[in-house]
Design a protein around this motif. Structure first.
Motif, PDB file in Angstrom:
ATOM      1  N   ASN A  15      54.158  62.129  83.302  1.00  0.00           N
ATOM      2  CA  ASN A  15      54.336  63.103  83.382  1.00  0.00           C
ATOM      3  C   ASN A  15      52.979  64.087  83.242  1.00  0.00           C
ATOM      4  O   ASN A  15      52.463  65.027  82.829  1.00  0.00           O
ATOM      5  N   LEU A  75      58.613  61.684  84.900  1.00  0.00           N
ATOM      6  CA  LEU A  75      58.550  61.969  83.272  1.00  0.00           C
ATOM      7  C   LEU A  75      58.969  60.431  82.654  1.00  0.00           C
ATOM      8  O   LEU A  75      59.566  60.159  82.610  1.00  0.00           O
ATOM      9  N   ASP A  76      58.671  60.632  81.222  1.00  0.00           N
ATOM     10  CA  ASP A  76      58.997  59.411  80.563  1.00  0.00           C
ATOM     11  C   ASP A  76      59.046  60.332  78.697  1.00  0.00           C
ATOM     12  O   ASP A  76      58.426  60.556  79.194  1.00  0.00           O
ATOM     13  N   LEU A  77      60.143  60.786  78.476  1.00  0.00           N
ATOM     14  CA  LEU A  77      61.128  61.570  77.149  1.00  0.00           C
ATOM     15  C   LEU A  77      60.773  60.263  75.738  1.00  0.00           C
ATOM     16  O   LEU A  77      61.254  60.518  75.255  1.00  0.00           O
ATOM     17  N   VAL A  99      59.565  66.622  77.109  1.00  0.00           N
ATOM     18  CA  VAL A  99      57.936  66.663  77.216  1.00  0.00           C
ATOM     19  C   VAL A  99      58.084  68.933  78.032  1.00  0.00           C
ATOM     20  O   VAL A  99      58.952  69.416  78.239  1.00  0.00           O
ATOM     21  N   THR A 143      53.475  68.946  79.488  1.00  0.00           N
ATOM     22  CA  THR A 143      52.253  68.569  78.572  1.00  0.00           C
ATOM     23  C   THR A 143      53.625  68.005  77.191  1.00  0.00           C
ATOM     24  O   THR A 143      54.502  68.186  77.416  1.00  0.00           O
ATOM     25  N   HIS A 144      52.801  67.033  77.334  1.00  0.00           N
ATOM     26  CA  HIS A 144      54.178  65.708  76.309  1.00  0.00           C
ATOM     27  C   HIS A 144      54.100  66.437  74.925  1.00  0.00           C
ATOM     28  O   HIS A 144      52.794  66.563  74.251  1.00  0.00           O
ATOM     29  N   HIS A 151      53.961  58.001  74.514  1.00  0.00           N
ATOM     30  CA  HIS A 151      54.784  57.669  75.596  1.00  0.00           C
ATOM     31  C   HIS A 151      54.707  56.128  76.811  1.00  0.00           C
ATOM     32  O   HIS A 151      53.731  55.933  76.798  1.00  0.00           O
TER      33      HIS A 151
END
Length: 461
Positions: free
Chosen positions: A49, A78-80, A85, A177-178, A184
């Motif tokens: 992220n 990215l990690d969702l 995010v 922005t997370h 995450h």
């Protein structure tokens, strides 16, 4: 684990393992690249992220093969798993850019940028599979990710060294922005220790398939691999695999790799028509059959009708590189031979005669790289690309354009203005067509072959 009595014979296990390699190699390659970035992204770990930006267009010091000399790259993993995010994109003032979203299975499932969403400022929300939350105010749109790990591949047009400050300013405004209410992940799901190196592929496929399941339509095909142990949970079946299974899996791995390599050498698999002076694969991304988000086209022209055939194309695409876009976003044509079929070599001089400019809605550019390395070569001129944004190009009275390719600078002013330096040895020419017109995609526009001029290299045009 070993094949049970009455179960598949070793030859059948080998055939299944070969199919599993073709099917699963894109997932393993994609996530291995993600893992490498998390651990050491160009010298320092790059967390989930967050963007990592190139400092400018490619130069001879750039290690990535065939990196563009007139685009600046941006990359984010990215990690969702902890929630959505938010992506903020700045107003580029009409300048070309694209952000390509790629899931864990190498599907390009969304695009944000000039073609897809315009060049104005905006905010996008990337959400994990099955998300059902509330979209905040001010969000331009929602991008549904097929997997909880996603790569964002950015390319921002750059008109030479003087344009780098503008691009660097845009990079600072390109933010993630997370928004999730949970932390995450900081890494990928771990594989079982103790698996022999020759079986690591199957172990990674087993673990990562469980955490990043494919599209529902692929799962019936994936169930075929149960005899290989790929669907087993808990302790890995490969830690203490019997010698018969190890031999069958090893042979299957070799056969699967050979199948992909052979397919990669067959232009007819990926390109329309017979081999030409320039090769392009505008349909290399057409294996995505299930996830059509912002900016993608799910029409028959851009999808492969045979799902099983799409697995082989996907494996070839993963082998060639993860970042190639769909043909409707950009076409990258390459040539290693001149009009007479001879290899391109800097000991000769060449011309590329364009009766009309390549039909594009964004821009086109020509770059040369050493062969087979795929790197730019240091030259005193510091000129690594020519295109429709290059100032001072000299056109003919009829509007035509003749580009000069040689190791040494032409002496006449027109030749020097249209000159692209080449390496002294073998080289590859790459013509990038951004937002190509339909004439390019249909094959109605044919890129002229490079013509070798008589005589060895010299200062004459």
């Amino acid at each position: 684990m070993s094949p049970r009595r009455g179960g598949p014979e070793p030859d059948a296990i080998t055939a299944l393992a070969a199919d599993a390699y073709v099917y699963g190699a894109p997932l393993v390659r994609r996530l291995s690249a993600v893992q490498a970035r998390l651990q050491e992204g160009g010298g320092a770990p790059v967390p989930f992220n967050d963007f990592v930006h190139a400092e400018g267009p490619a130069t001879p010091g750039t290690h990535t093969p065939y990196a563009p000399a007139d685009l600046v790259d941006a990359l984010a993993q990215l990690d969702l798993s902890g929630g959505p995010v938010r992506l903020h994109v700045p107003d580029t003032g009409g300048a070309y850019y694209v952000l390509q979203f790629v899931d864990a299975w190498s599907n390009a499932f969304a695009y944000v940028g000039t073609r897809a969403t315009g060049t104005g400022e905006g905010d996008w929300m990337i959400v994990p599979p099955g998300w059902a939350g509330t979209v905040p105010d001010g969000v331009s749109g929602v991008i549904d990710a097929p997997t909880s790990v996603v790569s964002v591949v950015g390319r921002l047009a750059c008109d030479g060294p003087g344009d780098v400050p503008r691009v660097r300013a845009l990079q600072q405004e390109l933010t993630l922005t997370h928004l999730g209410d949970r932390a995450h992940r900081t890494g990928l799901p771990a594989t079982e220790p103790g698996v022999p190196g020759e079986l690591r592929f199957f172990e990674e496929l087993r673990v990562w398939t469980a955490d990043f399941p494919p599209a529902a339509a692929d799962r019936a095909y994936q169930d075929r691999f149960q005899p290989l142990g790929l669907l087993e949970e808990g302790i890995s079946p490969y830690v203490s695999a019997g010698p018969g299974l190890v031999r069958a899996l090893r042979r299957g791995l070799a056969l699967g790799r050979l199948r992909v390599e052979e397919a990669a050498r067959r232009p007819a698999l990926l390109a329309d028509g017979p081999p030409a002076a320039w090769q392009a694969t505008p349909h290399l991304r057409d294996y995505n059959l299930d996830h059509f988000g912002v900016g993608t086209l799910g029409t028959p022209q851009w999808t492969i009708p045979d799902r099983q055939a799409s697995y082989l194309v996907r494996a070839v695409a993963a082998r060639r590189g993860h970042w190639l876009p769909h043909g409707y976003e950009a076409v990258y044509a390459h040539s290693v031979r001149d009009s007479r079929g001879h290899p391109l070599d800097g000991s000769h001089r060449y011309v590329l005669r364009l009766a009309e400019p390549p039909p594009v809605r964004a821009f086109w550019s020509l770059t040369v790289y050493d062969s087979p390395g795929g790197h730019l070569v240091t030259h005193a001129a510091d000129r690594y690309a020519l295109g429709d944004r290059t100032p001072g190009l000299v056109h003919g009275a009829d509007g035509s354009l003749t580009l000069r390719l040689s190791a040494e600078r032409p002496t006449d002013p027109a030749g020097a203005a249209n000159w692209l330096p080449v390496p002294t040895g073998r080289f590859r020419a790459v013509l990038r067509l951004h937002l190509p017109d339909q004439a390019v995609l249909d094959g109605d526009y044919v890129i002229p072959a490079l013509e070798r001029l008589e005589g060895r290299r010299g200062p004459r045009p």
